[in-house]
Design a protein around this motif. Structure first.
Motif, PDB file in Angstrom:
ATOM      1  N   ASP A  50       0.814  -1.218   0.000  1.00 58.47           N
ATOM      2  CA  ASP A  50       0.000   0.000   0.000  1.00 58.47           C
ATOM      3  C   ASP A  50       0.850   1.271   0.000  1.00 58.47           C
ATOM      4  OD1 ASP A  50       1.041   0.032   2.553  1.00 58.47           O
ATOM      5  OD2 ASP A  50      -0.874  -0.186   3.558  1.00 58.47           O
ATOM      6  N   GLY A  51       2.177   1.140   0.026  1.00 58.49           N
ATOM      7  CA  GLY A  51       3.049   2.315  -0.021  1.00 58.49           C
ATOM      8  C   GLY A  51       3.063   3.131   1.255  1.00 58.49           C
ATOM      9  N   GLY A  52       2.478   2.621   2.328  1.00 56.47           N
ATOM     10  CA  GLY A  52       2.449   3.357   3.584  1.00 56.47           C
ATOM     11  C   GLY A  52       3.733   3.200   4.377  1.00 56.47           C
ATOM     12  N   ALA A  53       3.838   3.971   5.430  1.00 59.08           N
ATOM     13  CA  ALA A  53       5.011   3.920   6.293  1.00 59.08           C
ATOM     14  C   ALA A  53       4.596   4.248   7.714  1.00 59.08           C
ATOM     15  CB  ALA A  53       6.063   4.913   5.810  1.00 59.08           C
ATOM     16  N   LEU A  54       5.417   3.869   8.664  1.00 60.34           N
ATOM     17  CA  LEU A  54       5.236   4.293  10.050  1.00 60.34           C
ATOM     18  C   LEU A  54       6.288   5.348  10.342  1.00 60.34           C
ATOM     19  CD1 LEU A  54       4.605   0.942  11.965  1.00 60.34           C
ATOM     20  CD2 LEU A  54       2.951   2.720  11.396  1.00 60.34           C
ATOM     21  N   MET A  55       5.860   6.459  10.919  1.00 60.47           N
ATOM     22  CA  MET A  55       6.758   7.568  11.237  1.00 60.47           C
ATOM     23  C   MET A  55       6.711   7.852  12.734  1.00 60.47           C
ATOM     24  SD  MET A  55       7.689   8.578   8.169  1.00 60.47           S
ATOM     25  CE  MET A  55       7.600  10.097   7.295  1.00 60.47           C
ATOM     26  N   VAL A  56       7.831   8.317  13.260  1.00 57.23           N
ATOM     27  CA  VAL A  56       7.918   8.701  14.675  1.00 57.23           C
ATOM     28  C   VAL A  56       7.438  10.135  14.816  1.00 57.23           C
ATOM     29  CG1 VAL A  56       9.517   9.143  16.590  1.00 57.23           C
ATOM     30  CG2 VAL A  56       9.811   7.118  15.156  1.00 57.23           C
ATOM     31  N   SER A  57       6.517  10.365  15.763  1.00 54.43           N
ATOM     32  CA  SER A  57       6.070  11.742  16.015  1.00 54.43           C
ATOM     33  C   SER A  57       6.477  12.240  17.395  1.00 54.43           C
ATOM     34  CB  SER A  57       4.553  11.863  15.848  1.00 54.43           C
ATOM     35  OG  SER A  57       3.878  11.111  16.827  1.00 54.43           O
ATOM     36  N   ARG A  58       6.802  11.313  18.317  1.00 56.32           N
ATOM     37  CA  ARG A  58       7.201  11.739  19.667  1.00 56.32           C
ATOM     38  C   ARG A  58       8.016  10.630  20.304  1.00 56.32           C
ATOM     39  NH1 ARG A  58       5.988  10.882  24.901  1.00 56.32           N
ATOM     40  NH2 ARG A  58       4.543   9.232  24.358  1.00 56.32           N
ATOM     41  N   GLN A  59       9.023  11.041  21.085  1.00 56.38           N
ATOM     42  CA  GLN A  59       9.781  10.091  21.900  1.00 56.38           C
ATOM     43  C   GLN A  59      10.055  10.735  23.248  1.00 56.38           C
ATOM     44  OE1 GLN A  59      12.107   6.947  19.472  1.00 56.38           O
ATOM     45  NE2 GLN A  59      13.185   8.859  19.228  1.00 56.38           N
ATOM     46  N   GLU A  60       9.932   9.931  24.276  1.00 56.25           N
ATOM     47  CA  GLU A  60      10.230  10.386  25.628  1.00 56.25           C
ATOM     48  C   GLU A  60      11.047   9.284  26.283  1.00 56.25           C
ATOM     49  OE1 GLU A  60       7.868  11.975  29.611  1.00 56.25           O
ATOM     50  OE2 GLU A  60       6.760  11.572  27.767  1.00 56.25           O
ATOM     51  N   ILE A  61      12.081   9.684  27.014  1.00 56.52           N
ATOM     52  CA  ILE A  61      12.942   8.699  27.649  1.00 56.52           C
ATOM     53  C   ILE A  61      13.295   9.160  29.054  1.00 56.52           C
ATOM     54  CG2 ILE A  61      15.061   9.677  26.682  1.00 56.52           C
ATOM     55  CD1 ILE A  61      16.065   6.730  26.388  1.00 56.52           C
ATOM     56  N   GLU A  62      13.371   8.204  29.952  1.00 54.03           N
ATOM     57  CA  GLU A  62      13.732   8.462  31.339  1.00 54.03           C
ATOM     58  C   GLU A  62      14.913   7.544  31.668  1.00 54.03           C
ATOM     59  OE1 GLU A  62      11.038   9.029  35.152  1.00 54.03           O
ATOM     60  OE2 GLU A  62      11.036   6.947  34.488  1.00 54.03           O
ATOM     61  N   TYR A  63      16.045   8.149  32.010  1.00 50.18           N
ATOM     62  CA  TYR A  63      17.249   7.390  32.342  1.00 50.18           C
ATOM     63  C   TYR A  63      17.223   7.072  33.826  1.00 50.18           C
ATOM     64  CZ  TYR A  63      18.538   9.284  27.838  1.00 50.18           C
ATOM     65  OH  TYR A  63      18.539   9.616  26.516  1.00 50.18           O
ATOM     66  N   LEU A  64      17.406   5.798  34.164  1.00 48.37           N
ATOM     67  CA  LEU A  64      17.280   5.359  35.553  1.00 48.37           C
ATOM     68  C   LEU A  64      18.582   4.834  36.145  1.00 48.37           C
ATOM     69  CD1 LEU A  64      13.895   3.526  35.064  1.00 48.37           C
ATOM     70  CD2 LEU A  64      14.256   5.748  36.139  1.00 48.37           C
ATOM     71  N   ALA A  65      19.446   4.240  35.339  1.00 50.70           N
ATOM     72  CA  ALA A  65      20.713   3.687  35.828  1.00 50.70           C
ATOM     73  C   ALA A  65      21.715   3.704  34.678  1.00 50.70           C
ATOM     74  CB  ALA A  65      20.513   2.259  36.336  1.00 50.70           C
ATOM     75  N   PRO A  66      22.995   3.867  34.988  1.00 48.45           N
ATOM     76  CA  PRO A  66      24.001   3.830  33.925  1.00 48.45           C
ATOM     77  C   PRO A  66      24.041   2.457  33.261  1.00 48.45           C
ATOM     78  CG  PRO A  66      24.972   4.557  36.014  1.00 48.45           C
ATOM     79  CD  PRO A  66      23.577   4.092  36.304  1.00 48.45           C
ATOM     80  N   LEU A  67      24.313   2.467  31.987  1.00 44.82           N
ATOM     81  CA  LEU A  67      24.480   1.231  31.222  1.00 44.82           C
ATOM     82  C   LEU A  67      25.906   1.239  30.706  1.00 44.82           C
ATOM     83  CD1 LEU A  67      23.380  -1.339  29.864  1.00 44.82           C
ATOM     84  CD2 LEU A  67      22.569   0.115  27.990  1.00 44.82           C
ATOM     85  N   ALA A  68      26.736   0.350  31.218  1.00 46.35           N
ATOM     86  CA  ALA A  68      28.141   0.280  30.817  1.00 46.35           C
ATOM     87  C   ALA A  68      28.280  -0.582  29.567  1.00 46.35           C
ATOM     88  CB  ALA A  68      28.984  -0.293  31.953  1.00 46.35           C
ATOM     89  N   PHE A  69      29.291  -0.262  28.770  1.00 48.45           N
ATOM     90  CA  PHE A  69      29.569  -1.068  27.582  1.00 48.45           C
ATOM     91  C   PHE A  69      29.879  -2.499  28.002  1.00 48.45           C
ATOM     92  CE2 PHE A  69      32.494  -3.138  24.708  1.00 48.45           C
ATOM     93  CZ  PHE A  69      31.749  -3.106  23.551  1.00 48.45           C
ATOM     94  N   ARG A  70      29.404  -3.429  27.197  1.00 44.82           N
ATOM     95  CA  ARG A  70      29.697  -4.844  27.397  1.00 44.82           C
ATOM     96  C   ARG A  70      29.533  -5.551  26.063  1.00 44.82           C
ATOM     97  NH1 ARG A  70      24.180  -6.768  30.431  1.00 44.82           N
ATOM     98  NH2 ARG A  70      23.072  -7.251  28.516  1.00 44.82           N
ATOM     99  N   ILE A  71      30.115  -6.732  25.953  1.00 43.41           N
ATOM    100  CA  ILE A  71      30.027  -7.497  24.709  1.00 43.41           C
ATOM    101  C   ILE A  71      28.673  -8.190  24.559  1.00 43.41           C
ATOM    102  CG2 ILE A  71      31.009  -9.433  23.396  1.00 43.41           C
ATOM    103  CD1 ILE A  71      32.729  -6.863  23.389  1.00 43.41           C
TER     104      ILE A  71
END
Length: 154
Positions: A50-71
């Motif tokens: 149908d040629g349609g798409a999904l688009m982002v109109s809003r994003q909200e984020i809340e950081y709660l704890a650090p995320l350290a790099f890991r494999i």
């Protein structure tokens, strides 16, 4: 099960000078999880008949704890919190740690809307997409630090 868990690898370049995943990179992790969970058939207009798409109109984020790099990859849980006529809200929890003992590093919500690329305007969510999303509905996101009522200007 309404919540879907996807595993997303971290990149060395995601980390900042302190060895934590940079706050901006969390949005990329959410996008990777969203694409993995929803599948290219829902997101890529070139593959949709149908040629349609999904688009982002809003994003909200809340950081709660650090995320350290890991494999090993991190876990991101996704679920739908609301479906409207042309849009829906997708919630996330970014997890670190062993299964059953994870730390929630961030919570986020993205509003996506169905878009008619040829007409250049939003359109109703099609039946197939609505059916898929309905199977993912779960409760609202529990924000930790969101203010319930607006504060008066001082």
């Amino acid at each position: 099960m309404p919540r879907h868990r996807v595993h997303i690898p971290l990149r060395w370049s995601d980390a900042d000078a302190y060895g934590h995943i940079n706050n901006v990179q969390f949005l990329r992790l959410l996008e990777d999880a969203r694409v993995t969970a929803l599948g290219v058939d829902l997101l890529d207009h070139a593959r949709r008949p149908d040629g349609g798409a999904l688009m982002v109109s809003r994003q909200e984020i809340e950081y709660l704890a650090p995320l350290a790099f890991r494999i090993p990859p991190i876990g991101i849980d996704l679920w739908v919190t609301r479906i409207g006529a042309a849009d829906f809200e997708l919630a996330y929890e970014v997890l670190d740690g062993e299964p059953g003992a994870e730390t929630v590093c961030a919570r986020a919500e993205t509003t996506l809307f169905s878009f008619d690329l040829d007409g250049g305007r939003p359109r109703r969510i099609d039946t197939a997409t609505r059916e898929k999303l309905t199977g993912w509905i779960d409760g609202p996101l529990n924000w930790k630090r969101r203010r319930r009522e607006p504060q008066a200007a001082r």
